[in-house]
Design a protein around this motif. Structure first.
Motif, PDB file in Angstrom:
ATOM      1  N   HIS A   1     119.899  40.744 105.682  1.00 42.35           N
ATOM      2  CA  HIS A   1     121.110  39.926 105.703  1.00 42.35           C
ATOM      3  C   HIS A   1     121.254  39.138 104.351  1.00 42.35           C
TER       4      HIS A   1
ATOM      5  N   PHE B   1     137.736  49.667 107.283  1.00 46.11           N
ATOM      6  CA  PHE B   1     137.462  48.787 106.215  1.00 46.11           C
ATOM      7  C   PHE B   1     135.966  48.067 106.295  1.00 46.11           C
ATOM      8  N   ILE B   2     135.317  48.213 107.536  1.00 46.40           N
ATOM      9  CA  ILE B   2     134.043  47.929 107.630  1.00 46.40           C
ATOM     10  C   ILE B   2     133.204  48.931 107.237  1.00 46.40           C
ATOM     11  N   ARG B   3     133.626  50.307 107.705  1.00 40.64           N
ATOM     12  CA  ARG B   3     132.852  51.449 107.111  1.00 40.64           C
ATOM     13  C   ARG B   3     132.609  51.452 105.772  1.00 40.64           C
ATOM     14  N   ASP B   4     133.944  51.100 105.081  1.00 37.42           N
ATOM     15  CA  ASP B   4     133.923  51.102 103.665  1.00 37.42           C
ATOM     16  C   ASP B   4     132.903  50.196 102.985  1.00 37.42           C
ATOM     17  N   ARG B   5     132.515  49.230 103.531  1.00 38.29           N
ATOM     18  CA  ARG B   5     131.495  48.067 103.105  1.00 38.29           C
ATOM     19  C   ARG B   5     130.042  48.675 102.755  1.00 38.29           C
ATOM     20  N   GLY B   6     130.010  50.065 103.256  1.00 40.12           N
ATOM     21  CA  GLY B   6     128.762  50.647 103.242  1.00 40.12           C
ATOM     22  C   GLY B   6     127.527  50.289 104.149  1.00 40.12           C
ATOM     23  N   ILE B   7     128.022  49.916 105.290  1.00 38.88           N
ATOM     24  CA  ILE B   7     127.028  49.660 106.379  1.00 38.88           C
ATOM     25  C   ILE B   7     126.753  50.731 107.226  1.00 38.88           C
TER      26      ILE B   7
END
Length: 159
Positions: free
Chosen positions: A63, A129-135
């Motif tokens: 993190h 948009f969260i998935r696009d952060r690469g998480i």
């Protein structure tokens, strides 16, 4: 495991009401956690209803801040059968933002002193948009859920 949900099940030799009471106690969550990320409850009041907010202090070496806090919103509360919560963050202005993933425990009494516990992590509602952060989902290894259930079993049986 299906596309956006992973579950594990374990039978414990404890009544469902006792298991539920431990799950509804945020101060027990660090002992249950199978990753070691949960440090302690910032909000220590027992969980009593859907919509209730509780915060947990966390640590993860990957993190950006190492130490961080999550905010959880009780999503399901049906004693002694089901308890679950959405996890998110609290913004600087006090707004709460949830990422779309849910932790859920389903308890099935198998008799007066035995309970089948299923822990599910569901990320099907995570917005693009969260998935696009690469998480990566799930953000933990395959042993996390069963480790958590084993920790829960030890805690509720007093071992």
């Amino acid at each position: 495991m299906d596309q956006e949900r992973v579950s594990a099940t374990l039978t414990v030799a404890v009544p469902a009401a006792r298991v539920f009471a431990v799950l509804a106690d945020p101060t027990a969550h660090a002992a249950i956690d199978g990753t070691g990320w949960v440090q302690e409850a910032a909000d220590r009041a027992p969980l009593t209803e859907a919509g209730q907010i509780f915060r947990m202090d966390m640590y993860h070496p990957g993190h950006p801040d190492g130490d961080y806090r999550v905010v959880n919103k009780v999503h399901m509360f049906d004693p002694p059968r089901t308890i679950g919560w959405l996890t998110g963050t609290e913004k600087g202005d006090g707004r709460l933002e949830f990422g779309g993933w849910i932790w859920r425990y389903d308890l099935e009494p198998l008799g007066p002193s035995e309970t089948e516990v299923t822990l599910t992590y569901d990320w099907s509602a995570v917005p693009q948009f969260i998935r696009d952060r690469g998480i990566q989902f799930p953000p933990f290894g395959p042993d996390h859920l069963i480790n958590s259930l084993r920790h829960l079993a030890e805690l509720v049986s007093g071992r």
